[in-house]
Design a protein around this motif. Structure first.
Motif, mmCIF file in Angstrom:
data_model
loop_
_atom_site.group_PDB
_atom_site.id
_atom_site.type_symbol
_atom_site.label_atom_id
_atom_site.label_comp_id
_atom_site.label_asym_id
_atom_site.label_seq_id
_atom_site.Cartn_x
_atom_site.Cartn_y
_atom_site.Cartn_z
ATOM 1 N N LEU A 51 -6.486 12.370 -9.261
ATOM 2 C CA LEU A 51 -5.687 11.285 -9.816
ATOM 3 C C LEU A 51 -4.268 11.790 -10.046
ATOM 4 C CD1 LEU A 51 -5.493 8.405 -10.943
ATOM 5 C CD2 LEU A 51 -6.275 9.314 -13.132
ATOM 6 N N ALA A 52 -3.284 11.163 -9.401
ATOM 7 C CA ALA A 52 -1.902 11.625 -9.486
ATOM 8 C C ALA A 52 -1.058 10.782 -10.435
ATOM 9 C CB ALA A 52 -1.262 11.623 -8.095
ATOM 10 N N ILE A 53 -1.291 9.469 -10.452
ATOM 11 C CA ILE A 53 -0.494 8.574 -11.287
ATOM 12 C C ILE A 53 -1.294 7.293 -11.496
ATOM 13 C CG2 ILE A 53 0.751 7.450 -9.404
ATOM 14 C CD1 ILE A 53 3.288 7.641 -11.146
ATOM 15 N N ALA A 54 -1.070 6.627 -12.614
ATOM 16 C CA ALA A 54 -1.783 5.376 -12.890
ATOM 17 C C ALA A 54 -0.850 4.423 -13.641
ATOM 18 C CB ALA A 54 -3.039 5.638 -13.705
ATOM 19 N N TYR A 55 -1.085 3.142 -13.423
ATOM 20 C CA TYR A 55 -0.329 2.090 -14.098
ATOM 21 C C TYR A 55 -1.298 1.087 -14.698
ATOM 22 C CZ TYR A 55 3.719 3.828 -11.568
ATOM 23 O OH TYR A 55 4.708 4.624 -11.086
ATOM 24 N N LYS A 56 -0.979 0.621 -15.893
ATOM 25 C CA LYS A 56 -1.710 -0.479 -16.520
ATOM 26 C C LYS A 56 -0.935 -1.748 -16.181
ATOM 27 C CE LYS A 56 -3.095 2.485 -20.327
ATOM 28 N NZ LYS A 56 -2.946 2.777 -21.749
ATOM 29 N N ILE A 57 -1.620 -2.724 -15.621
ATOM 30 C CA ILE A 57 -0.976 -3.963 -15.188
ATOM 31 C C ILE A 57 -1.622 -5.106 -15.959
ATOM 32 C CG2 ILE A 57 -0.352 -5.373 -13.212
ATOM 33 C CD1 ILE A 57 -1.020 -2.821 -11.518
ATOM 34 N N TYR A 58 -0.779 -5.914 -16.590
ATOM 35 C CA TYR A 58 -1.263 -6.923 -17.521
ATOM 36 C C TYR A 58 -1.219 -8.333 -16.939
ATOM 37 C CZ TYR A 58 -0.556 -2.982 -20.606
ATOM 38 O OH TYR A 58 -0.598 -1.727 -21.161
ATOM 39 N N ARG A 59 -2.288 -9.084 -17.190
ATOM 40 C CA ARG A 59 -2.403 -10.506 -16.869
ATOM 41 C C ARG A 59 -2.022 -10.795 -15.420
ATOM 42 N NH1 ARG A 59 -3.309 -14.150 -20.678
ATOM 43 N NH2 ARG A 59 -1.803 -15.655 -19.914
ATOM 44 N N CYS A 60 -2.729 -10.160 -14.482
ATOM 45 C CA CYS A 60 -2.499 -10.344 -13.044
ATOM 46 C C CYS A 60 -3.196 -11.604 -12.555
ATOM 47 C CB CYS A 60 -3.094 -9.178 -12.262
ATOM 48 S SG CYS A 60 -2.436 -7.582 -12.684
ATOM 49 N N TRP A 61 -2.614 -12.213 -11.535
ATOM 50 C CA TRP A 61 -3.272 -13.310 -10.847
ATOM 51 C C TRP A 61 -2.871 -13.291 -9.376
ATOM 52 C CZ3 TRP A 61 1.022 -13.996 -13.788
ATOM 53 C CH2 TRP A 61 2.092 -14.688 -13.225
ATOM 54 N N VAL A 62 -3.702 -13.888 -8.550
ATOM 55 C CA VAL A 62 -3.496 -13.905 -7.107
ATOM 56 C C VAL A 62 -2.491 -14.991 -6.743
ATOM 57 C CG1 VAL A 62 -4.608 -14.235 -4.861
ATOM 58 C CG2 VAL A 62 -5.856 -13.108 -6.723
ATOM 59 N N SER A 63 -1.437 -14.611 -6.020
ATOM 60 C CA SER A 63 -0.484 -15.610 -5.536
ATOM 61 C C SER A 63 -0.626 -15.834 -4.033
ATOM 62 C CB SER A 63 0.951 -15.216 -5.876
ATOM 63 O OG SER A 63 1.300 -14.011 -5.234
ATOM 64 N N GLU A 64 -1.173 -14.859 -3.314
ATOM 65 C CA GLU A 64 -1.421 -15.018 -1.873
ATOM 66 C C GLU A 64 -2.677 -14.246 -1.507
ATOM 67 O OE1 GLU A 64 1.866 -13.907 0.669
ATOM 68 O OE2 GLU A 64 3.306 -14.723 -0.753
ATOM 69 N N PHE A 65 -3.434 -14.795 -0.570
ATOM 70 C CA PHE A 65 -4.614 -14.104 -0.062
ATOM 71 C C PHE A 65 -4.728 -14.384 1.423
ATOM 72 C CE2 PHE A 65 -9.249 -14.332 0.920
ATOM 73 C CZ PHE A 65 -9.487 -12.971 0.879
ATOM 74 N N GLN A 66 -4.852 -13.329 2.215
ATOM 75 C CA GLN A 66 -5.043 -13.474 3.658
ATOM 76 C C GLN A 66 -6.341 -12.768 4.000
ATOM 77 O OE1 GLN A 66 -1.886 -11.894 6.098
ATOM 78 N NE2 GLN A 66 -2.908 -12.448 7.984
ATOM 79 N N ALA A 67 -7.359 -13.550 4.356
ATOM 80 C CA ALA A 67 -8.689 -13.004 4.613
ATOM 81 C C ALA A 67 -8.763 -12.270 5.938
ATOM 82 C CB ALA A 67 -9.723 -14.121 4.584
ATOM 83 N N LEU A 68 -8.044 -12.734 6.942
ATOM 84 C CA LEU A 68 -8.048 -12.113 8.264
ATOM 85 C C LEU A 68 -6.625 -12.024 8.790
ATOM 86 C CD1 LEU A 68 -11.014 -13.964 9.993
ATOM 87 C CD2 LEU A 68 -10.955 -11.570 9.328
ATOM 88 N N PRO A 69 -6.334 -11.005 9.593
ATOM 89 C CA PRO A 69 -5.020 -10.942 10.233
ATOM 90 C C PRO A 69 -4.971 -11.935 11.397
ATOM 91 C CG PRO A 69 -6.382 -9.164 11.028
ATOM 92 C CD PRO A 69 -7.183 -9.880 9.964
ATOM 93 N N ASP A 70 -3.815 -12.019 12.046
ATOM 94 C CA ASP A 70 -3.734 -12.800 13.278
ATOM 95 C C ASP A 70 -4.680 -12.155 14.286
ATOM 96 O OD1 ASP A 70 -1.805 -14.422 12.176
ATOM 97 O OD2 ASP A 70 -0.138 -13.209 12.943
ATOM 98 N N LEU A 71 -5.565 -12.929 14.830
ATOM 99 C CA LEU A 71 -6.547 -12.393 15.764
ATOM 100 C C LEU A 71 -5.950 -12.375 17.174
ATOM 101 C CD1 LEU A 71 -9.714 -14.174 14.377
ATOM 102 C CD2 LEU A 71 -8.911 -11.850 13.905
ATOM 103 N N ASP A 72 -5.876 -11.185 17.753
ATOM 104 C CA ASP A 72 -5.279 -10.985 19.077
ATOM 105 C C ASP A 72 -6.240 -10.144 19.902
ATOM 106 O OD1 ASP A 72 -3.790 -10.370 21.307
ATOM 107 O OD2 ASP A 72 -2.061 -9.586 20.205
ATOM 108 N N SER A 73 -6.790 -10.728 20.939
ATOM 109 C CA SER A 73 -7.779 -10.016 21.747
ATOM 110 C C SER A 73 -7.178 -8.846 22.516
ATOM 111 C CB SER A 73 -8.454 -10.987 22.719
ATOM 112 O OG SER A 73 -7.501 -11.518 23.617
ATOM 113 N N ASN A 74 -5.861 -8.787 22.659
ATOM 114 C CA ASN A 74 -5.216 -7.690 23.367
ATOM 115 C C ASN A 74 -4.844 -6.538 22.441
ATOM 116 O OD1 ASN A 74 -5.296 -8.944 25.907
ATOM 117 N ND2 ASN A 74 -3.503 -10.179 25.376
ATOM 118 N N ALA A 75 -4.959 -6.744 21.137
ATOM 119 C CA ALA A 75 -4.556 -5.711 20.178
ATOM 120 C C ALA A 75 -5.717 -4.760 19.920
ATOM 121 C CB ALA A 75 -4.111 -6.363 18.877
ATOM 122 N N ASN A 76 -5.380 -3.547 19.597
ATOM 123 C CA ASN A 76 -6.368 -2.533 19.237
ATOM 124 C C ASN A 76 -6.088 -2.157 17.789
ATOM 125 O OD1 ASN A 76 -8.295 -0.598 19.189
ATOM 126 N ND2 ASN A 76 -7.143 0.898 20.382
ATOM 127 N N ALA A 77 -6.580 -2.979 16.860
ATOM 128 C CA ALA A 77 -6.236 -2.779 15.452
ATOM 129 C C ALA A 77 -7.457 -3.049 14.574
ATOM 130 C CB ALA A 77 -5.096 -3.704 15.053
#
Length: 104
Positions: A51-77
């Motif tokens: 453990l190198a460093i830690a932060y306490k973060i108060y009252r967080c909430w989700v503003s954006e969520f991306q479940a999957l990236p852009d799906l590209d059959s030619n990409a190797n990711a």
């Protein structure tokens, strides 16, 4: 704060994001105002797994969520999901000391 991880079967990010806006929820069930904010501790580890460093973060909430990236059959990711968090304050955890280097 933006967190990323490889896509998994663990629904925790998605469940938290759905508390902000649950599309298709019945009348009065679209938003969970009671518990959509969370207290968090963000821990950063060095390459030795210390453990190198830690932060306490108060009252967080989700503003954006991306479940999957852009799906590209030619990409190797790797499929990565992203969650962006807003917060009402943070502070460094001063109890976390600088790790000592190990000699081999």
């Amino acid at each position: 704060i933006t967190l990323e991880r490889g896509v998994t079967h663990d629904p925790e990010f998605e469940d938290w994001a759905n508390k902000i806006w649950n599309y298709g929820g019945g009348l009065g069930e679209e938003v969970s105002l009671k518990d959509f904010r969370k207290e968090m501790i963000l821990e950063v580890y060095n390459e030795a797994g210390q453990l190198a460093i830690a932060y306490k973060i108060y009252r967080c909430w989700v503003s954006e969520f991306q479940a999957l990236p852009d799906l590209d059959s030619n990409a190797n990711a790797v499929a990565i999901e992203h969650i962006k968090l807003e917060n009402e304050g943070w502070e460094r955890d001063n109890e976390v000391a600088e790790p000592t280097e190990k000699k081999f």
